[in-house]
Motif scaffolding. Structure first.
Motif, short mmCIF file in Angstrom:
data_model
loop_
_atom_site.label_atom_id
_atom_site.label_comp_id
_atom_site.label_asym_id
_atom_site.label_seq_id
_atom_site.Cartn_x
_atom_site.Cartn_y
_atom_site.Cartn_z
N TYR A 209 -12.55 -9.76 -56.06
CA TYR A 209 -12.01 -10.02 -57.28
C TYR A 209 -11.23 -11.20 -57.54
CZ TYR A 209 -13.70 -5.28 -57.60
OH TYR A 209 -14.35 -3.98 -57.66
N ARG A 210 -11.31 -11.69 -58.65
CA ARG A 210 -10.59 -12.95 -59.07
C ARG A 210 -10.06 -12.77 -60.40
NH1 ARG A 210 -10.99 -18.48 -58.07
NH2 ARG A 210 -10.56 -19.85 -59.93
N CYS A 211 -8.59 -13.18 -60.41
CA CYS A 211 -8.12 -13.28 -61.94
C CYS A 211 -8.55 -14.36 -62.58
CB CYS A 211 -6.59 -13.16 -61.61
SG CYS A 211 -5.65 -13.35 -63.18
N TYR A 212 -9.44 -14.31 -63.55
CA TYR A 212 -10.15 -15.39 -64.24
C TYR A 212 -8.90 -15.88 -65.52
CZ TYR A 212 -14.63 -15.33 -62.25
OH TYR A 212 -15.81 -15.39 -61.49
N MET A 213 -8.40 -14.80 -66.08
CA MET A 213 -7.52 -15.32 -67.15
C MET A 213 -6.88 -14.08 -67.48
SD MET A 213 -10.35 -15.34 -70.16
CE MET A 213 -11.37 -13.92 -70.58
N TYR A 214 -5.66 -14.08 -68.62
CA TYR A 214 -5.30 -13.18 -69.25
C TYR A 214 -5.78 -13.21 -70.50
CZ TYR A 214 -1.61 -11.89 -65.73
OH TYR A 214 -0.92 -11.60 -64.66
N GLY A 215 -5.92 -12.05 -71.52
CA GLY A 215 -6.26 -12.14 -72.99
C GLY A 215 -6.03 -10.69 -73.25
N SER B 16 -8.82 -19.93 -69.43
CA SER B 16 -9.85 -18.82 -69.85
C SER B 16 -11.23 -19.05 -68.82
CB SER B 16 -10.29 -18.91 -71.15
OG SER B 16 -11.38 -20.03 -71.27
N TYR B 17 -12.12 -18.23 -69.03
CA TYR B 17 -13.25 -18.32 -68.04
C TYR B 17 -13.75 -19.48 -67.70
CZ TYR B 17 -13.88 -13.07 -68.66
OH TYR B 17 -13.92 -11.78 -68.67
N ALA B 18 -13.96 -20.45 -68.74
CA ALA B 18 -14.69 -21.66 -68.48
C ALA B 18 -14.12 -22.65 -69.34
CB ALA B 18 -16.34 -21.57 -69.21
N GLY C 159 -6.69 -17.63 -61.38
CA GLY C 159 -6.81 -18.08 -59.91
C GLY C 159 -6.68 -17.40 -58.89
N ASP C 160 -5.87 -16.09 -58.82
CA ASP C 160 -5.47 -15.38 -57.57
C ASP C 160 -6.49 -14.54 -57.33
OD1 ASP C 160 -2.89 -16.44 -57.76
OD2 ASP C 160 -1.90 -15.02 -58.55
N ARG C 161 -6.51 -14.11 -56.13
CA ARG C 161 -7.57 -13.15 -55.67
C ARG C 161 -7.05 -11.66 -55.47
NH1 ARG C 161 -11.66 -16.17 -52.32
NH2 ARG C 161 -12.82 -14.15 -51.98
N ILE C 162 -7.58 -10.84 -55.81
CA ILE C 162 -7.08 -9.30 -55.97
C ILE C 162 -8.16 -8.54 -54.81
CG2 ILE C 162 -7.09 -7.28 -57.21
CD1 ILE C 162 -6.24 -10.80 -58.70
N ARG C 163 -7.28 -7.68 -54.16
CA ARG C 163 -7.98 -6.81 -53.23
C ARG C 163 -7.47 -5.47 -53.64
NH1 ARG C 163 -7.55 -5.64 -47.95
NH2 ARG C 163 -5.94 -7.32 -47.52
N PHE C 164 -8.49 -4.29 -53.72
CA PHE C 164 -8.09 -2.93 -54.03
C PHE C 164 -7.97 -2.09 -52.75
CE2 PHE C 164 -9.72 -4.25 -58.03
CZ PHE C 164 -8.71 -4.06 -59.02
#
Lengths: 221, 339
Positions: free
Chosen positions: A126-132, A53-55, A206-211
């Motif tokens: 953008y960074r994928c911090y987590m799913y939830g 998760s985030y932290a 942890g992945d990076r995302i670009r729009f």
């Protein structure tokens, strides 16, 4: 409140929560991901599942195989001796059509023009911090400050799968047509959740995302 | 050998469930599976099905279905739910045979919110991530059952399941649930933690597969300023108004509200079955004590399986001696001399 991270807290009879910090921060999240990968590479006996998760990182375990104390000690040791991040984070390009129904409201509340809202959103890192929350709901942190708005007062229904929604520093691509109090600024043909595909979940934490902006007439699928 | 079950009526919380899907919480996917794992396991065991075999989970509203194709056996377990074939009431916690053309109706009773209807065959449904468990929010997995749908049962076994009532389980509702404090108990004033330990709460009327609310003194969090953290089945989450919600099989994998405590796994089933308004107190254990409790329960279950699978009298007598030894030992963490 405690300040000495990492620390481990019990979660019922069959899980531990390893906290690496107490705020949403890319550096702290990177430590969470590093611990997750370390555990995946050499799982301690009895470890069942990990949830980044985030932290913090949740570790569920089989209480018939291991006990909380031994696993907590091992987790603390690993969290204190995390390896430096290796290699580049995986990057995903997400096509976005900025035709969300809330675009004018977001412009109004941020004091930007619609074009400035779009430019600001595209400029985010953008960074994928987590799913939830629900299957495939990837929390993408990195919305620029100028665009950050609190959630709406109440959730609204009826936004299709693939809607791109923002609230605070977070951006999310919906995977279910669920009510949301977030601001709907656009949509994408990319499906983060492809339930029956070979890779059902498009991103890893942890992945990076670009729009990347696409024409409003782009087909929905 | 195929039977098909045509759903004529079904309450809104009726779904296909198996033992659940593990290992996907990191992608926002809880394990799902039965809300009451014990009643689920009993229904499968009664028919000699595999322990995690798919069956139908039924809640308020019950279900009515008509059988076509082969005759088959079914088992109904959970709460005070009762079965009725062509209007003839049979009771609950039973195994019975269902013939083609017959109409089976399952109704809720005075107590219990969840029932499990297993069949003597393989329920053929969609599979998601290796499991037929239905995640109700998305409908992924075996699926939510709606009127008009049909369930196909393959590889129907017709022999070997003796019709009749099953041994009744202790029907008394749970009064005290064991909990481990945390992981966010630091977000609460000492008075709130005291309330949690010493006040009687009451099961709320509102529940679904995601969670169940409780009524009682408000336990307002001192702050909601926390990054969302992972949540497990059994977590007692406290919202901004201080109301408790017990997270169940389809729980959110991440929650932004603090979790004051987590109910020990083996007590969750009976809490989920409590009627609305039933009283419940919480007893705080350390994690080590909770683990000892889980280990003891697992050993008892294992011994019962050994007893069930040993018809030989000498062997049985020896096993019974072992059980006496266990009860006398009284030390939850002691190793039992399992033969």
């Amino acid at each position: 409140m405690s300040t000495g991270f990492p620390l481990v807290r019990p979660v019922g009879a069959a899980a531990l929560l390893v906290e690496l910090g107490d705020r949403i921060d890319a550096g702290i999240n990177a430590q969470v991901i590093a611990l997750d990968r370390t555990l995946a590479a050499a799982a301690p006996a009895g470890l069942v599942e990990t949830v980044p998760s985030y932290a913090s990182l949740l570790m569920t375990f089989d209480p018939l195989v291991t006990d909380g104390a031994a696993l907590a000690a091992e987790a603390l040791h690993l969290a204190r001796t995390l390896p430096a991040p290796q290699g580049q984070a995986c990057e995903h390009i997400v096509p976005i059509c900025y035709d969300g129904p809330d675009l004018p409201a977001v412009a109004g509340r941020t004091g930007l023009t619609i074009d400035q809202v779009i430019a600001a959103h595209l400029a985010g890192d953008y960074r994928c911090y987590m799913y939830g929350f629900a299957p495939g709901y990837a929390y993408l942190g990195g919305v620029p400050e100028a665009l950050q708005l609190p959630r709406k007062g109440s959730a609204e229904r009826g936004h299709p799968v693939g809607s791109i929604i923002v609230a605070g520093a977070q951006c999310l691509i919906t995977t279910l047509p669920m009510p949301t109090g977030w601001w709907v600024i656009g949509r994408t043909s990319l499906r983060v959740l492809d339930p029956l595909g070979e890779r059902p979940f498009r991103f890893d934490p942890g992945d990076r995302i670009r729009f990347e902006r696409v024409d409003p007439v782009a087909p929905d699928n | 050998m195929t039977a098909s079950l045509h759903i004529e009526n079904a309450g809104p919380l009726t779904s296909v469930q198996d033992g659940g899907r593990r290992g996907h919480m990191r992608f926002g996917v809880p394990a799902s599976g039965p809300v009451d794992r014990f009643a689920f396991a009993a229904a499968n065991a009664a028919l000699g099905n595999a322990p995690g075999a798919a069956l139908l989970e039924i809640s308020a509203g019950g279900i009515a279905l008509r059988c076509a194709g082969e005759a088959l056996a079914f088992a109904l377990c959970g709460g005070d739910f009762t079965a009725e074939i062509d209007g003839r009431s049979l009771g609950g916690w039973l195994v019975e045979r269902l013939e083609p053309g017959q109409r089976l109706r399952i109704k809720g009773g005075a107590a219990g919110n969840w029932a499990y209807l297993a069949f003597s065959g393989r329920i053929d449904t969609d599979v998601w991530l290796g499991s037929q468990a239905t995640h109700a929010l998305s409908g992924l997995g075996g699926g939510i059952l709606r009127p008009g749908a049909a369930i196909v049962v393959e590889d129907v076994r017709t022999g070997g399941q003796r019709p009749g009532p099953l041994p009744a389980i202790a029907a008394s509702p749970i009064e005290t649930a064991r909990i481990v404090l945390g992981p966010q108990e630091r977000f609460f004033a000492p008075a709130s933690l005291e309330h949690l330990a010493n006040t009687t709460f009451h099961a709320g009327a509102a529940f679904d597969r995601m969670g169940r609310k409780f009524e009682g003194p408000a336990l307002p969090p001192l702050s909601l300023d926390m990054p969302s953290e992972p949540a497990v089945r059994g977590a007692l989450q406290v919202d901004g108004a201080g109301q408790l919600t017990l997270l169940l099989a389809d729980h959110q994998t991440i929650g932004g509200y603090p979790k004051i405590a987590v109910v020990v796994e083996i007590d969750i089933d009976r809490i989920a079955q409590l009627p609305a308004g039933a009283p419940l107190r919480f007893e705080i254990l350390s994690q080590a004590e909770a683990i000892a409790l889980m280990r003891r329960a697992a050993r008892e279950e294992d011994l019962l399986k050994r007893i069930a699978s040993r018809p030989d009298l000498d062997e049985r007598l020896r096993t019974i001696n072992l059980i006496d030894g266990m009860v006398d030992a009284g030390k939850p963490d002691s190793e039992l001399p399992i033969p």
